[in-house]
Design a protein around this motif. Structure first.
Motif, PDB file in Angstrom:
ATOM      1  N   TYR A  47       0.830  -1.211   0.000  1.00  0.00           N
ATOM      2  CA  TYR A  47       0.000   0.000   0.000  1.00  0.00           C
ATOM      3  C   TYR A  47       0.865   1.262   0.000  1.00  0.00           C
ATOM      4  CZ  TYR A  47      -3.595  -3.284   1.632  1.00  0.00           C
ATOM      5  OH  TYR A  47      -4.436  -4.339   1.772  1.00  0.00           O
ATOM      6  N   LEU A  48       1.901   1.236   0.808  1.00  0.00           N
ATOM      7  CA  LEU A  48       2.784   2.404   0.900  1.00  0.00           C
ATOM      8  C   LEU A  48       3.502   2.659  -0.422  1.00  0.00           C
ATOM      9  CD1 LEU A  48       4.327   1.829   4.454  1.00  0.00           C
ATOM     10  CD2 LEU A  48       2.564   3.496   3.816  1.00  0.00           C
ATOM     11  N   MET A  49       4.011   1.600  -1.024  1.00  0.00           N
ATOM     12  CA  MET A  49       4.738   1.749  -2.293  1.00  0.00           C
ATOM     13  C   MET A  49       3.800   2.208  -3.408  1.00  0.00           C
ATOM     14  SD  MET A  49       8.058   0.921  -2.034  1.00  0.00           S
ATOM     15  CE  MET A  49       8.639   0.206  -3.558  1.00  0.00           C
ATOM     16  N   LEU A  50       2.621   1.603  -3.493  1.00  0.00           N
ATOM     17  CA  LEU A  50       1.683   1.945  -4.559  1.00  0.00           C
ATOM     18  C   LEU A  50       1.136   3.360  -4.368  1.00  0.00           C
ATOM     19  CD1 LEU A  50       0.320   1.070  -7.138  1.00  0.00           C
ATOM     20  CD2 LEU A  50      -1.450  -0.084  -5.754  1.00  0.00           C
ATOM     21  N   THR A  55       1.191   9.015  -6.016  1.00  0.00           N
ATOM     22  CA  THR A  55       1.415  10.404  -5.601  1.00  0.00           C
ATOM     23  C   THR A  55       2.538  11.025  -6.407  1.00  0.00           C
ATOM     24  OG1 THR A  55       0.658   9.881  -3.357  1.00  0.00           O
ATOM     25  CG2 THR A  55       1.950  11.902  -3.635  1.00  0.00           C
ATOM     26  N   ASN A  56       3.654  10.320  -6.513  1.00  0.00           N
ATOM     27  CA  ASN A  56       4.803  10.840  -7.257  1.00  0.00           C
ATOM     28  C   ASN A  56       4.473  11.023  -8.733  1.00  0.00           C
ATOM     29  OD1 ASN A  56       6.312  10.893  -4.929  1.00  0.00           O
ATOM     30  ND2 ASN A  56       7.334   8.950  -5.334  1.00  0.00           N
ATOM     31  N   GLU A  57       3.688  10.108  -9.268  1.00  0.00           N
ATOM     32  CA  GLU A  57       3.302  10.192 -10.681  1.00  0.00           C
ATOM     33  C   GLU A  57       2.433  11.440 -10.915  1.00  0.00           C
ATOM     34  OE1 GLU A  57       3.978   8.444 -14.331  1.00  0.00           O
ATOM     35  OE2 GLU A  57       4.669   7.636 -12.421  1.00  0.00           O
ATOM     36  N   GLU A  74       7.222  -2.489 -12.548  1.00  0.00           N
ATOM     37  CA  GLU A  74       6.459  -3.724 -12.364  1.00  0.00           C
ATOM     38  C   GLU A  74       4.950  -3.467 -12.293  1.00  0.00           C
ATOM     39  OE1 GLU A  74       6.027  -7.447  -9.216  1.00  0.00           O
ATOM     40  OE2 GLU A  74       7.763  -6.116  -9.066  1.00  0.00           O
ATOM     41  N   TYR A  75       4.566  -2.373 -11.655  1.00  0.00           N
ATOM     42  CA  TYR A  75       3.149  -2.087 -11.428  1.00  0.00           C
ATOM     43  C   TYR A  75       2.628  -0.931 -12.288  1.00  0.00           C
ATOM     44  CZ  TYR A  75       3.457  -5.325  -7.548  1.00  0.00           C
ATOM     45  OH  TYR A  75       3.636  -6.455  -6.800  1.00  0.00           O
ATOM     46  N   ARG A  76       3.297  -0.668 -13.374  1.00  0.00           N
ATOM     47  CA  ARG A  76       2.935   0.449 -14.262  1.00  0.00           C
ATOM     48  C   ARG A  76       1.451   0.441 -14.646  1.00  0.00           C
ATOM     49  NH1 ARG A  76       4.359   4.935 -14.596  1.00  0.00           N
ATOM     50  NH2 ARG A  76       3.072   5.995 -16.042  1.00  0.00           N
ATOM     51  N   ALA A  77       0.930  -0.702 -15.071  1.00  0.00           N
ATOM     52  CA  ALA A  77      -0.474  -0.793 -15.505  1.00  0.00           C
ATOM     53  C   ALA A  77      -1.426  -0.496 -14.344  1.00  0.00           C
ATOM     54  CB  ALA A  77      -0.759  -2.169 -16.093  1.00  0.00           C
ATOM     55  N   LEU A  78      -1.128  -1.022 -13.164  1.00  0.00           N
ATOM     56  CA  LEU A  78      -1.980  -0.784 -11.999  1.00  0.00           C
ATOM     57  C   LEU A  78      -1.928   0.687 -11.579  1.00  0.00           C
ATOM     58  CD1 LEU A  78      -3.868  -1.835  -9.812  1.00  0.00           C
ATOM     59  CD2 LEU A  78      -1.839  -2.475  -8.475  1.00  0.00           C
ATOM     60  N   GLU A  82      -5.218   3.006 -11.444  1.00  0.00           N
ATOM     61  CA  GLU A  82      -5.629   3.738 -10.232  1.00  0.00           C
ATOM     62  C   GLU A  82      -5.689   5.239 -10.503  1.00  0.00           C
ATOM     63  OE1 GLU A  82      -6.890   2.476  -7.599  1.00  0.00           O
ATOM     64  OE2 GLU A  82      -6.332   0.393  -7.898  1.00  0.00           O
ATOM     65  N   MET A  83      -4.744   5.736 -11.288  1.00  0.00           N
ATOM     66  CA  MET A  83      -4.724   7.171 -11.594  1.00  0.00           C
ATOM     67  C   MET A  83      -5.930   7.573 -12.440  1.00  0.00           C
ATOM     68  SD  MET A  83      -0.744   8.123 -12.052  1.00  0.00           S
ATOM     69  CE  MET A  83      -1.108   9.866 -12.179  1.00  0.00           C
ATOM     70  N   SER A  84      -6.373   6.683 -13.308  1.00  0.00           N
ATOM     71  CA  SER A  84      -7.500   7.025 -14.177  1.00  0.00           C
ATOM     72  C   SER A  84      -8.792   7.223 -13.393  1.00  0.00           C
ATOM     73  CB  SER A  84      -7.690   5.960 -15.260  1.00  0.00           C
ATOM     74  OG  SER A  84      -8.189   4.763 -14.688  1.00  0.00           O
ATOM     75  N   GLY A  85      -8.858   6.695 -12.181  1.00  0.00           N
ATOM     76  CA  GLY A  85     -10.060   6.850 -11.367  1.00  0.00           C
ATOM     77  C   GLY A  85      -9.950   7.889 -10.268  1.00  0.00           C
TER      78      GLY A  85
END
Length: 170
Positions: A47-50, A55-57, A74-78, A82-85
């Motif tokens: 949760y912290l990393m994502l 946030t950084n993005e 690794e989690y680019r798509a996720l 998440e950003m799209s919503g």
């Protein structure tokens, strides 16, 4: 490229950047809570990393440390999903995010950095409220103090003179 900020402008820019950082902290807390509900099977570090990556993005400040770069890849798509919503997930933060992203861009511009990409990304995500007025430094700091109190984050008051209030806009 603009000229170097004066000492007074540098102090003001520092105070405004602290305000932007507080909005980032609030955003981070909110997005982390959303992720915990969406993915209850994950651990705290996930949760912290994502939440940090999102946030950084959004703020255009990716962490260059290797483990964060690897996580982001690794989690680019996720992260993108998440950003799209974000606009739908956090409508109550859109005013604060709009102001913080604009103030960040204004501060960057005063320091000779010209990158409209952050605002363009926020607009594409539906987070940026285009018809919202650009905040004066004093009104931004008032918004930030209110947000800090609401989320129980401490914000030291910063006195902003009327001249300083107008100085970054010109």
């Amino acid at each position: 490229m603009s000229e170097q900020p004066t000492v007074e402008q540098s102090k003001l820019i520092g105070a405004l950047r602290e305000g932007v950082a507080l909005v980032q902290m609030v955003f981070f807390k909110e997005i982390k809570a959303i992720l915990e509900k969406k993915h209850p099977d994950k651990d705290l570090s996930y949760y912290l990393m994502l939440a940090g990556a999102i946030t950084n993005e959004l703020f255009g400040t990716p962490n260059p440390e290797e483990k964060f770069v690897a996580f982001r890849q690794e989690y680019r798509a996720l992260i993108e999903e998440e950003m799209s919503g974000l606009a739908e997930s956090l409508p109550h933060l859109r005013n604060s995010l709009t102001d913080a992203l604009r103030v960040q861009t204004l501060c960057d511009n005063q320091e000779g950095i010209d990158d409209p990409g952050v605002l363009q990304t926020a607009e594409a995500l539906g987070v940026l409220l285009k018809d919202r007025d650009l905040p004066l430094p004093s009104s931004f700091m008032t918004l930030v103090r209110g947000l800090g109190e609401q989320y129980q984050l401490v914000v030291a008051p910063v006195e902003i003179s009327p001249e300083e209030d107008q100085s970054l806009l010109h």
